[in-house]
Every structure is written in C-alpha cells, then in structure tokens.
Design a protein around this motif. Structure first.
Motif, PDB file in Angstrom:
ATOM      1  N   ASP A   1       0.829  -1.207   0.000  1.00  0.00           N
ATOM      2  CA  ASP A   1       0.000   0.000   0.000  1.00  0.00           C
ATOM      3  C   ASP A   1       0.862   1.256   0.000  1.00  0.00           C
ATOM      4  O   ASP A   1       0.493   2.273  -0.611  1.00  0.00           O
ATOM      5  N   LEU A   2       1.996   1.209   0.661  1.00  0.00           N
ATOM      6  CA  LEU A   2       2.910   2.345   0.639  1.00  0.00           C
ATOM      7  C   LEU A   2       3.522   2.528  -0.754  1.00  0.00           C
ATOM      8  O   LEU A   2       3.815   3.648  -1.171  1.00  0.00           O
ATOM      9  N   LEU A   3       3.677   1.436  -1.476  1.00  0.00           N
ATOM     10  CA  LEU A   3       4.249   1.500  -2.818  1.00  0.00           C
ATOM     11  C   LEU A   3       3.309   2.166  -3.826  1.00  0.00           C
ATOM     12  O   LEU A   3       3.718   2.447  -4.961  1.00  0.00           O
ATOM     13  N   LYS A   4       2.070   2.411  -3.428  1.00  0.00           N
ATOM     14  CA  LYS A   4       1.123   3.085  -4.316  1.00  0.00           C
ATOM     15  C   LYS A   4       1.398   4.584  -4.419  1.00  0.00           C
ATOM     16  O   LYS A   4       0.816   5.278  -5.249  1.00  0.00           O
ATOM     17  N   MET A   5       2.283   5.084  -3.550  1.00  0.00           N
ATOM     18  CA  MET A   5       2.667   6.488  -3.647  1.00  0.00           C
ATOM     19  C   MET A   5       3.483   6.730  -4.916  1.00  0.00           C
ATOM     20  O   MET A   5       3.951   5.789  -5.564  1.00  0.00           O
ATOM     21  N   ASN A   6       3.675   7.971  -5.258  1.00  0.00           N
ATOM     22  CA  ASN A   6       4.471   8.342  -6.428  1.00  0.00           C
ATOM     23  C   ASN A   6       5.954   8.180  -6.092  1.00  0.00           C
ATOM     24  O   ASN A   6       6.537   9.007  -5.386  1.00  0.00           O
TER      25      ASN A   6
ATOM     26  N   ALA B   1      10.935   6.023 -10.681  1.00  0.00           N
ATOM     27  CA  ALA B   1      10.925   4.760 -11.428  1.00  0.00           C
ATOM     28  C   ALA B   1      12.134   3.883 -11.109  1.00  0.00           C
ATOM     29  O   ALA B   1      12.012   2.657 -10.966  1.00  0.00           O
ATOM     30  N   GLU B   2      13.315   4.494 -10.989  1.00  0.00           N
ATOM     31  CA  GLU B   2      14.522   3.717 -10.703  1.00  0.00           C
ATOM     32  C   GLU B   2      14.435   3.042  -9.342  1.00  0.00           C
ATOM     33  O   GLU B   2      14.794   1.870  -9.180  1.00  0.00           O
ATOM     34  N   LEU B   3      13.925   3.774  -8.347  1.00  0.00           N
ATOM     35  CA  LEU B   3      13.767   3.206  -7.010  1.00  0.00           C
ATOM     36  C   LEU B   3      12.713   2.111  -7.020  1.00  0.00           C
ATOM     37  O   LEU B   3      12.908   1.052  -6.425  1.00  0.00           O
TER      38      LEU B   3
ATOM     39  N   ALA C   1      14.105  -1.060  -8.419  1.00  0.00           N
ATOM     40  CA  ALA C   1      15.032  -1.696  -7.475  1.00  0.00           C
ATOM     41  C   ALA C   1      14.274  -2.402  -6.352  1.00  0.00           C
ATOM     42  O   ALA C   1      14.645  -3.499  -5.925  1.00  0.00           O
ATOM     43  N   ILE C   2      13.185  -1.783  -5.882  1.00  0.00           N
ATOM     44  CA  ILE C   2      12.373  -2.405  -4.824  1.00  0.00           C
ATOM     45  C   ILE C   2      11.682  -3.652  -5.351  1.00  0.00           C
ATOM     46  O   ILE C   2      11.623  -4.683  -4.658  1.00  0.00           O
ATOM     47  N   ASP C   3      11.158  -3.594  -6.579  1.00  0.00           N
ATOM     48  CA  ASP C   3      10.512  -4.774  -7.174  1.00  0.00           C
ATOM     49  C   ASP C   3      11.503  -5.936  -7.284  1.00  0.00           C
ATOM     50  O   ASP C   3      11.163  -7.089  -6.990  1.00  0.00           O
ATOM     51  N   GLU C   4      12.726  -5.613  -7.695  1.00  0.00           N
ATOM     52  CA  GLU C   4      13.768  -6.646  -7.786  1.00  0.00           C
ATOM     53  C   GLU C   4      14.073  -7.219  -6.405  1.00  0.00           C
ATOM     54  O   GLU C   4      14.197  -8.434  -6.224  1.00  0.00           O
TER      55      GLU C   4
ATOM     56  N   GLN D   1      25.322  -5.184  -1.582  1.00  0.00           N
ATOM     57  CA  GLN D   1      24.500  -3.980  -1.475  1.00  0.00           C
ATOM     58  C   GLN D   1      23.825  -3.666  -2.814  1.00  0.00           C
ATOM     59  O   GLN D   1      24.389  -3.932  -3.884  1.00  0.00           O
ATOM     60  N   LEU D   2      22.629  -3.080  -2.754  1.00  0.00           N
ATOM     61  CA  LEU D   2      21.948  -2.566  -3.941  1.00  0.00           C
ATOM     62  C   LEU D   2      22.090  -1.047  -3.889  1.00  0.00           C
ATOM     63  O   LEU D   2      21.445  -0.386  -3.067  1.00  0.00           O
ATOM     64  N   PRO D   3      22.938  -0.465  -4.733  1.00  0.00           N
ATOM     65  CA  PRO D   3      23.287   0.964  -4.614  1.00  0.00           C
ATOM     66  C   PRO D   3      22.090   1.916  -4.650  1.00  0.00           C
ATOM     67  O   PRO D   3      22.078   2.904  -3.902  1.00  0.00           O
ATOM     68  N   VAL D   4      21.116   1.649  -5.498  1.00  0.00           N
ATOM     69  CA  VAL D   4      19.964   2.559  -5.609  1.00  0.00           C
ATOM     70  C   VAL D   4      19.201   2.613  -4.289  1.00  0.00           C
ATOM     71  O   VAL D   4      18.826   3.693  -3.807  1.00  0.00           O
ATOM     72  N   ILE D   5      18.987   1.464  -3.684  1.00  0.00           N
ATOM     73  CA  ILE D   5      18.237   1.406  -2.428  1.00  0.00           C
ATOM     74  C   ILE D   5      19.052   1.999  -1.288  1.00  0.00           C
ATOM     75  O   ILE D   5      18.528   2.754  -0.455  1.00  0.00           O
ATOM     76  N   LYS D   6      20.330   1.693  -1.248  1.00  0.00           N
ATOM     77  CA  LYS D   6      21.188   2.236  -0.188  1.00  0.00           C
ATOM     78  C   LYS D   6      21.222   3.767  -0.252  1.00  0.00           C
ATOM     79  O   LYS D   6      21.107   4.455   0.775  1.00  0.00           O
TER      80      LYS D   6
END
Length: 254
Positions: A179-184, A187-189, A192-195, A211-216
């Motif tokens: 439900d939090l992922l429904k926010m705007n 796209a890159e983040l 990365a979260i979907d992966e 480490q996943l650089p985008v998420i970090k």
C-alpha cells in the motif's frame, strides 16, 4: 503439518483463562503483516486485553504487559488496555500499526470504538520521529557493510516510506508495504524495490547479499530528510485526554 492459525487462537484462549483477562484485539505485527515475510519468519502476535474493574483498583495493580511466548515460531505478548490508551494519548505509532494490521486473529466491537477515538490522538511529529528512528537504527546497525541481509532493507525502507506517506496524507500510514508502494515513487527506485521483493521471496532471514546501490542511496538521503522534517514539525499532541478517560470507564462497564 502445523496449523499455526489454530495454534495461535488456542494460545489466546489459554491467555484469557490463565490470566483472567479478555482480549479486545489480537493481530500480527511483524514482517508477515507488512507483507515481506521470509520463508522462515516467525509470527509476531500482539494483543490488547482488559482486566476486571476491581483489578484496576488494587493497590498492588497487576503488570500492564503479558509476555506469553517467545520461540523460533511464535512471539506472543500483549498490553493492558490502560497502557494502550496511554500510549494512544502519547501518539505511539506502534499502537496505530496494531489498529491497522491486515492480519487480525480476533477483535471486538469495543476495539472498533477504541480505534475511532484514537484517531483524535494521532501525532504526525511522534510518528515521523518513530519511523525516522527505526530506519536510522536499522541502517547503522545492519546496512553499512559490503554485504547485507536483504530483509533489513525493508526495515529501513518501510518506515521511511511511512514517513513520506504522513508528509503527503497527514494521517496514519497503512501497514502493508504494498500500500505504501502506491505512492508516487521514482521509477529507478521502484524497479530496485521490485527486484528486491522478488529476491526476498527466495532468501532466508540470515542470508547476506551484495548492497543494492539505488536502495542504499535512497535510505541514506531519506533518513536525513525525515530527521529534518521531524525536527521542524510542531508539537501536535492532543493534550485533552477526556475522550480516552470516558472510553476507559466504558470498557470497564462503568
């Protein structure tokens, strides 16, 4: 095969009988409620209970928590109604999460009333500080090395996104991560979260990965941002506890 739902409800019945209490609301509070459990995640059962009126009038008042079980599968504990109402009054984000959990083991009409009244006591400042603190602690304890437990990413991502939700909606955030992922979200983040979510389904709690650089990078920058927001928010605690006082007496049958 173990019937966990049946076992949890049997434990709750056992608590009521042995502790002489009535459970008003019992939920799942951990990663299963948030929607990112690992294959080996335990069950974090939390409940709010009420005692007999005369128990609250004793000079030697009983403890206001019941710590029932903690093992590899079940983590069960609960708070007394009085403690819960006091924490609502103080804007404790944990109680609002218990109210919003999507996994409810049992509930009552009384809890529905409590939930409605508690909305008057949601504090943006308290909640943002809570979520910032959770994310900051997780980051510094678990997410600074070359390899990390991927589940720990979610323990920083979810509270930061909950803070973003509060900033946008000015209300208690949803419990489910989806439900939090429904926010705007950039796209890159989001990619990365979907992966990360896909990898998470196949990994255990203690498995470490690169480490996943985008998420970090997002976690690091958002922690700083949410700390600034929390510091700048005005004190919005509702200092009139009369509605909670009336509710407490009503729950005791007075």
């Amino acid at each position: 095969m173990r019937d966990i739902l049946k076992e949890i409800n049997e434990k709750l019945d056992e608590i009521e009988a042995k502790e002489n209490v009535r459970i008003l609301h019992a939920i799942e509070s951990g990663s299963r409620a948030w929607g990112f459990a690992s294959p080996d995640s335990d069950y974090d059962v939390r409940f709010v209970y009420v005692r007999r009126k005369e128990d609250y009038l004793k000079l030697n008042e009983p403890r206001d928590v019941i710590e029932w079980q903690l093992d590899e599968v079940l983590d069960i504990n609960g708070w007394d109604l009085k403690k819960a109402l006091l924490q609502f009054a103080r804007g404790n984000a944990t109680l609002f999460e218990w109210s919003g959990s999507p996994i409810v083991y049992r509930t009552t009409p009384e809890w529905k009333k409590i939930t409605e009244v508690s909305k008057q006591y949601f504090s943006e400042k308290s909640a943002v500080y809570h979520y910032y603190g959770t994310a900051n602690k997780t980051y510094h304890e678990y997410l600074t090395g070359g390899k990390v437990r991927y589940k720990k990413y979610f323990y920083a991502l979810r509270p930061l996104m909950a803070s973003m939700y509060i900033e946008e909606k000015h209300m208690a955030p949803p419990v489910l991560f989806d439900d939090l992922l429904k926010m705007n979200i950039p796209a890159e983040l989001r990619a990365a979260i979907d992966e990360l979510l896909e990898i998470k389904k196949r990994t255990t709690e203690k498995e470490e990965n690169p480490q996943l650089p985008v998420i970090k990078a997002f976690i690091e920058s958002e922690i700083e941002k949410q700390k600034e927001i929390a510091d700048s928010l005005p004190d919005d605690h509702n200092k009139d506890w009369s509605a909670l006082d009336r509710l407490f007496l009503e729950m005791l049958g007075d």
